[in-house]
Design a protein around this motif. Structure first.
Motif, PDB file in Angstrom:
ATOM      1  N   ILE A 114       0.938  -1.259   0.029  1.00 51.47           N
ATOM      2  CA  ILE A 114      -0.009   0.011   0.023  1.00 51.47           C
ATOM      3  C   ILE A 114       1.150   1.155   0.128  1.00 51.47           C
ATOM      4  O   ILE A 114       1.868   1.360   0.862  1.00 51.47           O
ATOM      5  CB  ILE A 114      -0.878   0.008   1.258  1.00 51.47           C
ATOM      6  CG1 ILE A 114      -1.745  -1.109   1.518  1.00 51.47           C
ATOM      7  CG2 ILE A 114      -1.835   1.243   1.393  1.00 51.47           C
ATOM      8  CD1 ILE A 114      -2.554  -1.620   2.567  1.00 51.47           C
TER       9      ILE A 114
ATOM     10  N   ASP B 196       1.321   7.397   0.472  1.00 50.95           N
ATOM     11  CA  ASP B 196       0.918   8.667   0.115  1.00 50.95           C
ATOM     12  C   ASP B 196      -0.349   8.469  -0.514  1.00 50.95           C
ATOM     13  O   ASP B 196      -1.174   9.639  -0.269  1.00 50.95           O
ATOM     14  CB  ASP B 196       1.801   9.190  -1.078  1.00 50.95           C
ATOM     15  CG  ASP B 196       3.546   9.265  -0.725  1.00 50.95           C
ATOM     16  OD1 ASP B 196       3.574   9.497   0.575  1.00 50.95           O
ATOM     17  OD2 ASP B 196       4.310   8.966  -1.359  1.00 50.95           O
ATOM     18  N   THR B 197      -0.810   7.466  -0.858  1.00 47.09           N
ATOM     19  CA  THR B 197      -2.221   7.517  -1.609  1.00 47.09           C
ATOM     20  C   THR B 197      -3.115   6.726  -1.038  1.00 47.09           C
ATOM     21  O   THR B 197      -4.391   6.477  -1.299  1.00 47.09           O
ATOM     22  CB  THR B 197      -2.029   7.059  -3.179  1.00 47.09           C
ATOM     23  OG1 THR B 197      -1.547   5.811  -3.225  1.00 47.09           O
ATOM     24  CG2 THR B 197      -1.070   7.900  -3.909  1.00 47.09           C
ATOM     25  N   ASN B 198      -2.658   5.828  -0.211  1.00 50.98           N
ATOM     26  CA  ASN B 198      -3.251   4.431   0.659  1.00 50.98           C
ATOM     27  C   ASN B 198      -3.899   3.783  -0.632  1.00 50.98           C
ATOM     28  O   ASN B 198      -4.721   2.888  -0.274  1.00 50.98           O
ATOM     29  CB  ASN B 198      -4.625   5.282   1.321  1.00 50.98           C
ATOM     30  CG  ASN B 198      -4.119   5.492   2.572  1.00 50.98           C
ATOM     31  OD1 ASN B 198      -3.020   5.572   3.092  1.00 50.98           O
ATOM     32  ND2 ASN B 198      -5.108   6.634   2.936  1.00 50.98           N
ATOM     33  N   ASN B 199      -3.348   3.605  -1.722  1.00 48.88           N
ATOM     34  CA  ASN B 199      -3.960   2.815  -2.626  1.00 48.88           C
ATOM     35  C   ASN B 199      -3.246   1.435  -2.678  1.00 48.88           C
ATOM     36  O   ASN B 199      -1.913   1.347  -2.394  1.00 48.88           O
ATOM     37  CB  ASN B 199      -3.854   3.405  -4.204  1.00 48.88           C
ATOM     38  CG  ASN B 199      -4.691   2.782  -5.311  1.00 48.88           C
ATOM     39  OD1 ASN B 199      -5.627   1.771  -4.790  1.00 48.88           O
ATOM     40  ND2 ASN B 199      -4.868   3.439  -6.129  1.00 48.88           N
TER      41      ASN B 199
END
Lengths: 317, 495
Positions: free
Chosen positions: B421, B424-427
């Motif tokens: 994960i 920075d983006t949590n993606n």
């Protein structure tokens, strides 16, 4: 007829209950895993409870997941004021019997602007009383995760939804930019204001739901069973004619017949089917030979193709 | 070499658990499968056909299809592709964007299908669908044969641990049911699959459009084929289980409803457990015995892989979410350095040295990721790299701040898998599979006796495909290099 079977009694006298078959057991295990994962990862989970059969299964699984503890989050019922009376009675009994915390929310615009399914049309009514109301309730509770009972077999856009379905701070779903979801590893990382809808029943089918209700002896609203009931025919649907607020239109007559419901929602928008299914065995037998899908009785899905996706993008469950 | 059509009916004979007789739907968990292939090979049509012929599509859904498309194929059936392409953008563009999950059943078994896109830019969705699949159905157009995309998908599927393949040679009607063409494609694929170590392959000539050899047999049109239909093959396939390996319980949460009860909740990720078993809590290393297994229904006398349980131990020990309770006599690998393979899922790829979150089971920890090599899907060769772009499949080194706990993916598809994960983006940016542990010096302990061996790459691959090798993979350090460089290194050693 009592609304809820004495569950506690059923459970303990039925220690002899046969074990679940491997198919249902696998679905149950997966759902429990999801419940526990969300409860552990999120600060303020809530469970959407719509009183229907899927919600009944969802609640049962939640109780199993956290046993011997209590269900560690509240239930949220987004009411419209137009639910079947039997649903509300059932809900209140369930909450009491199982020692649950229930939050009920009705969009105040409903009363203030007199929004009804008769005056506003099913699309606008659903938008205000369900989608908007849900957003209000989730915002008010600052919930960062909401369990729902949606299944992927219900509808085409749901077939593509993740088990953890990410929502922006204004509850929007971006179907084209979903997080990949591999194995049973769920990514629960979100920023402030963002949230996740979690769907433990994603991989269940309608038949699975009924077979599980039967195997686990889960109480459900009696409207699912066939009985002689009053109805009127409207827009090709059989509408239950019990609520005094239902005004007959010119040419409509109140009739009686042995009918039941495959899904439950707002009574003016939910069509009954002719059926003699009075037991779970009957219902399952009927389903296995059914030629139409369960959502066929739902007026809101008919508005336009892709209508569910549109509603979901705007925050509908 | 000729491959006879009947020979393809050898099916999944390596599996001991597929009985010949009918097994009821109730007797097994759903078989999860993935369909993949190149664009326009007819995946959506195939799944539509499966759903239609097993009666999983209802009349009102078919009516919606008729209404939406106004289109029918020449058999008067609805446009199946529209059934699956549920998103509006997909309907508009006529392509499949995302993984769609579909459900159907026969008298014998139920099935969950992940229908994944054929377009290269959506390879990540293919990896997503493959991660949970027991079997892959690879579609090829009988007129076109094996394409690069076919090889790419087969490679990803095998990398994700799929061992059972169905080669669906579709649109066979458009070749006049050409047997020689079918056999050539089968032969080509089997030859390629061997390089992946995949041996369980059933090749079926079919016409999804006409429904031949999907649910119903196509004998009338193809008397030369007497192998199974697709559905018969799926009914006999085996579901994978982690039951034969060591006991693993990744702890999801600690249940403390009152002072008198303390239970550890999670889903058994490997092996089995019963009261009295000795277990170790990792990473702390504390030892305890299982006192009982609690579930809602009754206190159970055993639990196996896949069961969601609450475990009670016989003594007060410190256990938290993210810990793993494991069999004392069969423990996973622990350490701060691991080797893994991963699929990069996002446009930014995997950046060298970047610190990501890694989640495996219920455990989430910081890790820095160092790409080592990348798989070229055209040539099936690994080449050195320090960065992985979107859709790349790479080998990486993982370095953790704290102790990590894994099995190899080969041995356990749950405790050997992870996602990365981006903080920075949590993606979710990668899906990964552990191949082994690294210790201080490149996976090798200082004083052990070692042998350096320089082999031709193809021979090394054959050796690495053996069971003996796989079982001790973590003890071996493998590097690819040129013959000249290998000779230099060995010469250096001799000095």
């Amino acid at each position: 007829m009592s609304d809820i079977r004495p569950e506690a009694e059923a459970k303990h006298s039925a220690t002899q209950k046969p074990p679940l078959d491997p198919h249902l057991k696998a679905l149950e295990n997966e759902a429990i895993h999801i419940f526990r994962e969300v409860a552990a990862e999120f600060e303020r989970p809530v469970m959407l409870y719509s009183i229907g059969k899927d919600s009944s299964v969802l609640l049962h699984l939640a109780r199993k997941a956290f046993y011997p503890g209590r269900v560690p989050f509240p239930l949220l019922h987004v009411n419209t004021g137009w639910k079947f009376a039997e649903m509300i009675a059932f809900r209140d009994k369930v909450v009491k019997d199982y020692d649950l915390d229930l939050i009920e929310h009705i969009n105040p615009r409903g009363a203030a602007e007199n929004v009804t399914p008769f005056t506003h049309g099913s699309a606008l009514y659903t938008d205000i009383m369900k989608t908007e109301a849900l957003r209000q309730a989730l915002d008010a509770g600052k919930f960062d995760a909401a369990f729902g009972g949606a299944r992927r077999d219900e509808e085409a856009s749901r077939a593509k939804e993740r088990i953890y379905s990410f929502r922006t701070p204004d509850h929007r779903w971006d179907p084209r930019n979903q997080r990949p979801e591999l194995w049973n590893i769920y990514n629960g990382m979100i920023r402030n204001g963002e949230s996740v809808r979690a769907f433990p029943l994603s991989n269940w089918t309608e038949v699975d739901i009924w077979r599980y209700i039967q195997a686990e002896d889960i109480p459900i609203v009696p409207l699912y069973f066939a009985e002689k009931r009053p109805y009127v025919e409207r827009d090709g649907m059989m509408i239950l004619a019990e609520d005094p607020r239902l005004e007959l239109l010119p040419g409509e007559v109140k009739q009686e017949g042995v009918i039941r419901f495959r899904t439950l929602g707002c009574f003016p928008l939910t069509g009954a089917i002719r059926s003699n299914a009075t037991t779970l065995d009957d219902i399952i037998a009927e389903l296995e030979t059914a030629t139409v899908s369960e959502r066929q009785g739902r007026a809101i899905d008919r508005d336009q193709s892709g209508s569910m996706e549109k509603k979901k993008r705007e925050g509908y469950f | 070499m000729t491959v006879s059509a009947t020979a393809t009916a050898e099916v999944f004979s390596l599996e001991e658990t597929a009985p010949e007789h009918a097994r009821a739907i109730r007797d097994s968990r759903p078989l999860r499968l993935i369909t993949c292939g190149s664009v326009d090979d007819g995946k959506s049509t195939l799944i539509g056909r499966l759903l239609w012929d097993t009666k999983a599509v209802k009349e009102d859904q078919a009516a919606t299809l008729h209404r939406d498309s106004g289109k029918q194929n020449d058999l008067g059936l609805p446009d199946f592709a529209l059934l699956l392409d549920g998103l509006q953008a997909e309907r508009e563009q006529g392509i499949t964007i995302d993984v769609a999950y579909r459900y159907f059943s026969t008298d014998r078994r139920s099935f969950i299908v992940a229908d994944t896109p054929g377009h290269e830019q959506y390879t990540r969705n293919m990896a997503t669908g493959a991660s949970t699949a027991d079997l892959a159905v690879l579609l090829v157009d009988a007129r076109a044969g094996i394409l690069e995309q076919t090889r790419r998908h087969a490679t990803i599927a095998s990398l994700m641990g799929i061992r059972q393949f169905v080669l669906a040679v579709n649109k066979i009607d458009l070749t006049n049911y050409d047997r020689a063409g079918f056999e050539q494609i089968t032969h080509d694929f089997k030859e390629f699959a061997l390089t992946l170590g995949v041996k369980q392959i059933v090749a079926i000539p079919m016409s999804a459009l006409k429904g031949e050899n999907v649910v119903y047999d196509g004998r009338a049109a193809m008397p030369w084929y007497d192998g199974p239909t697709l559905v018969e093959t799926l009914e006999k396939a085996t579901t994978r289980s982690n039951q034969t390996v060591g006991f693993r319980l990744p702890v999801q949460r600690v249940s403390r409803p009152g002072e008198s009860f303390r239970g550890y909740q999670g889903t058994v990720a490997g092996g089995s457990v019963k009261p009295g078993d000795s277990v170790v809590i990792l990473p702390s290393g504390m030892v305890a015995n299982v006192s009982k297994i609690v579930t809602f229904d009754l206190v159970r006398n055993a639990a196996v892989a896949g069961d969601a349980i609450t475990l009670v131990l016989d003594r007060q020990v410190d256990v938290a979410r993210g810990d793993m309770i494991v069999a004392i006599d069969s423990q996973p690998m622990t350490g701060r350095g691991f080797d893994a393979q991963l699929v990069a899922l996002q446009p930014d790829g995997i950046e060298p040295g970047k610190r990501y979150w890694l989640k495996s089971g219920s455990r989430r920890q910081r890790v820095s990721v160092e790409p080592v090599s990348q798989l070229d899907l055209k040539s099936s060769k690994w080449s050195a790299t320090d960065k992985l772009g979107m859709n790349a499949i790479g080998k990486v080194h993982l370095t953790f701040d704290e102790q990590a706990i894994f099995d190899s993916y080969e041995q356990n598809r749950t405790t050997g898998a992870f996602i990365l994960i981006d903080p920075d983006t949590n993606n979710t940016v990668a899906g990964g599979m552990i191949t082994g542990r690294r210790s201080e010096i490149g996976g090798i302990h200082k004083d052990d006796q070692r042998v350096l061996l320089s082999l031709p790459a193809d021979l090394a691959e054959k050796i690495m495909a053996t069971e003996l090798f796989a079982n001790r993979r973590q003890d071996v350090d493998v590097r690819h290099t040129s013959a000249g460089r290998a000779a230099e290194i060995l010469a250096d050693l001799d000095e």
